[in-house]
Structure formats: C-alpha cells, structure tokens
Scaffold this active site. Structure first.
Site, PDB file in Angstrom:
ATOM      1  CD1 TRP A 100       3.883  -5.321   3.115  1.00  0.00           C
ATOM      2  CD2 TRP A 100       2.079  -6.399   2.348  1.00  0.00           C
ATOM      3  NE1 TRP A 100       4.285  -6.548   2.632  1.00  0.00           N
ATOM      4  CE2 TRP A 100       3.203  -7.217   2.159  1.00  0.00           C
ATOM      5  CE3 TRP A 100       0.825  -6.859   1.938  1.00  0.00           C
ATOM      6  CZ2 TRP A 100       3.115  -8.490   1.572  1.00  0.00           C
ATOM      7  CZ3 TRP A 100       0.730  -8.119   1.361  1.00  0.00           C
ATOM      8  CH2 TRP A 100       1.865  -8.910   1.186  1.00  0.00           C
ATOM      9  CG  ASP A 167       0.506  -4.273   8.632  1.00  0.00           C
ATOM     10  OD1 ASP A 167       1.029  -5.145   9.362  1.00  0.00           O
ATOM     11  OD2 ASP A 167       0.381  -4.407   7.401  1.00  0.00           O
ATOM     12  CE  LYS A 191       5.915 -11.154   5.859  1.00  0.00           C
ATOM     13  NZ  LYS A 191       4.813 -10.206   5.783  1.00  0.00           N
TER      14      LYS A 191
HETATM   15  C1  LIG Z   1       3.593  -9.809   4.893  1.00  0.00           C
HETATM   16  C2  LIG Z   1       2.872  -8.578   5.255  1.00  0.00           C
HETATM   17  C3  LIG Z   1       1.475  -8.463   5.124  1.00  0.00           C
HETATM   18  C4  LIG Z   1       0.621  -9.567   4.534  1.00  0.00           C
HETATM   19  O1  LIG Z   1       0.519 -10.605   5.432  1.00  0.00           O
HETATM   20  P1  LIG Z   1      -0.393 -11.897   5.098  1.00  0.00           P
HETATM   21  O2  LIG Z   1      -0.381 -12.581   6.440  1.00  0.00           O
HETATM   22  O3  LIG Z   1       0.272 -12.654   4.024  1.00  0.00           O
HETATM   23  O4  LIG Z   1      -1.737 -11.422   4.725  1.00  0.00           O
HETATM   24  C5  LIG Z   1       0.880  -7.291   5.520  1.00  0.00           C
HETATM   25  N1  LIG Z   1       1.596  -6.272   6.034  1.00  0.00           N
HETATM   26  C6  LIG Z   1       2.935  -6.333   6.166  1.00  0.00           C
HETATM   27  C7  LIG Z   1       3.673  -5.166   6.733  1.00  0.00           C
HETATM   28  C8  LIG Z   1       3.611  -7.487   5.792  1.00  0.00           C
HETATM   29  O5  LIG Z   1       4.941  -7.560   5.931  1.00  0.00           O
END
Ligand SMILES: *Cc1c(COP(=O)(O)O)cnc(C)c1O
Length: 354
Positions: A100, A167, A191
């Site tokens: 990511w 993030d 998540k």
């Molecule tokens: C799943 C995830 C993403 C991507 O998320 P989307 O909503 O599918 O764009 C980005 N960063 C992390 C840490 C993730 O676990």
C-alpha cells in the site's frame, strides 16, 4: 452458525451493527422508508453524518483541536493521490513498508518530488525501518501504520517537525495513540470501521490551502470540509454502518477498551505461533501487527490437512494475500477472543496429529 471471520477486508463487523444496519435498510428511524431510498439532505440522514463526524473525532480524542472528519469515496486508494494533490508543493517524504505504501508513493510522484526515506522491501517487508533522516524541508512525511498484507505495524512513530500523514486503513480505532501527532489520517472503512464504500479522512485544517496548483472540487479537502462531506451524494449505507460501528465502540468503552481485547487476541495467537513447531510467523517479532497475523506452515505438505481442519471449525478467510502466500489471520476489532481460541485449538490439534 455464524463463521469465525478472519477475512482481511471487507471483513467482520459487530453482529449487532449488521442487525441494526439491516433493520435500517428495511425501515429507517420508523419513517417507513429505507435508509437507502431517502434524501441524503433529509434531516434524518444529516443527523447520521453529523454523528459519524462527531464520533470519529471524539473516539480519537481530536475534538476541538483544529481537526475535521470527512467521509469520502474512492477508497484509501484515492487518498494516495488526494493527499499529494492537496499537500505536495515541492517535496514529500515516504517510508515504503509494503504494497500500500508503494502505491501511495507511485501516485504522489505525479505531483512533485518524492523522497523515499527508507524501505523494508529488500527484507520482504518483514519489518518497519526505524533509522533514517527526515529532512526538515518536506511538505509532509507519509507513513502506513499497519501493513495489512505483510502483517507489520508501527510500534512507535518518528518524532518530527514535518507534518505527518498516515494511512491507518487497517488499524484505526484499534489502539490508543497520540493522534494529535498526525496532521492527516485516512482509512478505508472496510477494514476496521464499516462496509466498503467510504473513507474516513481526519485532517488538520491549517494544513490545507498551501499548494499553488488548482485542485478540482471533488479532490479538494477544503470543499468537502465546507460541505460537511456532502459536496456530492455520500455513500449513505457505508456512512450509516460506520457510524453504528463507532457507536458500538464508544459503548464498549472506546479505543482503550478494545485495545485490551486486541492485545489478548494477539498474545494468544502469536503465543501459539511461537511455540507450535508446525508454524512459522512471517513478520519480525518487533514489528508484529495486532490486526493481521501472517504465517506459513513449516511443512507445506500439511497444507491440505490444515485447510480442511480450519474450514471444518467454521473459520473463514485465513488464506494469505496472493503476493505473500501462506496464511493471514485478520483479527480486527469485531473479531472475538473466542474466535481466536477456535483457530488456536485447530493449530494445537494439527500438532497433536502430525
Ligand atoms: C486495504 C488498504 C488500502 C486500499 O484501500 P481501498 O479502500 O481498497 O482503496 C490502502 N491502505 C491500506 C493500509 C489498506 O489496508
């Protein structure tokens, strides 16, 4: 019987949240209308959005501290470029700790100079780099607090005068942090907060308005702040269900309360991985994630038997990400200690039989 859901995302939500969300789809607030067929400008939905903003900030301890909460669309992946669009004028620093963060780096390069300060790629992303210089002239430093695919997690964050962007898609609301250290936090809902379809962004307002480029309205945080996440039609179901999850967390006692349970779950599972010779934990010990536990079998020939056993025990979603292989047990907030115990019992049973 409901499965023990270890899926990485979309993933488990509290059962009572799913029940309330499904009730609202049938009849929202006794309006004799569905949540998903009323105007997002109606009083009933505006209250949902206000409550969602309020709960997010208050759970993180960021109320009245210059932060705004937004519920946007496009996933965390859109934030990879929105962050750079809104904040990157000259140079930004990134730490590469997995898939990511690599994607975030790639997007940011479209907008300015990107300096990758450190990377754990050569090590199979098994750890988090800790010693690197942070130039003081960066527009911001971008980190990924929990690496969902590799199962690593920051245990502490660097001290810096540079604005910190993070993030937190896969560990937001899972552990107590000094969230004031961060100037911008983003997290895809699916998540640890809700269904897919909305992204939480927490941003310090004084960070914005400093780049010289024109920003399209839909990608401008200031526009979304001004319109209170209603510049265009928000993802009403995802926002509502996220609000319910945040309310559930508040009733439970907030982040400090869930962290205690998360610590117990992680201790139970890593404890078994460390003592059961049939399993090999993937991430370096000092950087283990308390959300995504990655491991492989010492002897791949046991794979078929192990797979049959955990499926038989009612476990779902244990397969590792296609880029890592092996197994990944995602033990997000809504997963109970009892479900982790079921997995550990299967691992012990395999050891007995092998
Ligand atoms: C799943 C995830 C993403 C991507 O998320 P989307 O909503 O599918 O764009 C980005 N960063 C992390 C840490 C993730 O676990």
């Amino acid at each position: 019987m409901k499965k023990h859901n270890f899926s990485a995302g979309p993933c488990i939500l509290p059962q009572e949240v799913i029940k309330k969300a499904s009730d609202a789809v049938l009849n929202f607030n006794n309006l004799n209308l569905s949540l998903i067929e009323i105007s997002h400008r109606s009083k009933d939905f505006v209250e949902v959005m206000d409550k969602a903003h309020h709960l997010a900030l208050s759970l993180l301890g960021l109320e009245n501290k210059g932060y705004k909460a937004l519920f946007l669309q496009g996933g965390a992946s859109l934030e990879f470029l929105m962050v750079a669009y809104n904040l990157l004028e000259r140079k930004a620093g990134y730490v590469d700790t997995g898939t990511w963060s690599s994607k975030a780096i790639k997007e940011a390069k479209n907008f300015g100079a990107v300096q990758v300060l450190a990377s754990s790629k050569d090590n199979g992303y098994k750890n988090i780099p800790t010693s690197y210089e942070i130039p003081t002239d960066l527009d911001y430093l971008h980190l990924t607090s929990n690496n969902t695919i590799y199962g690593t997690q920051y245990q502490s964050f660097p001290e810096t005068s540079v604005p910190l962007v993070c993030d937190m898609s896969s560990d937001i609301f899972s552990r107590v942090l000094d969230f004031e250290k961060f100037d911008l936090i983003y997290a895809g809902a699916q998540k640890n907060m809700g269904p897919a379809g909305t992204t939480l962004v927490i941003v310090k307002e004084d960070l914005l308005g400093k780049v010289s480029r024109a920003i399209p309205a839909m990608l401008d945080y200031r526009v979304h702040i001004d319109k209170e996440s209603m510049f265009n039609t928000p993802s009403v179901f995802a926002v509502y269900t996220s609000m319910l999850t945040l309310d559930w967390l508040k009733d439970l006692g907030g982040i400090a309360a869930i962290e205690k349970i998360n610590d117990q779950k992680a201790a139970l599972l890593y404890g078994e991985l460390d003592k059961n010779p049939l399993f090999v934990p993937y991430a370096d010990k000092d950087f283990r994630s308390k959300m995504n536990v990655t491991f492989t079998l010492a002897d791949e020939q046991l794979g078929d038997r192990f797979n049959a056993m955990w499926k038989e025990a009612g476990i779902n979603g244990l397969n590792g990400h296609r880029s890592v292989g092996g197994y990944r047990a995602s033990i997000y907030n809504a997963l109970s200690l009892e479900s982790v115990q079921v997995l550990v019992d299967v691992m012990r049973e395999l050891e007995k039989q092998a």
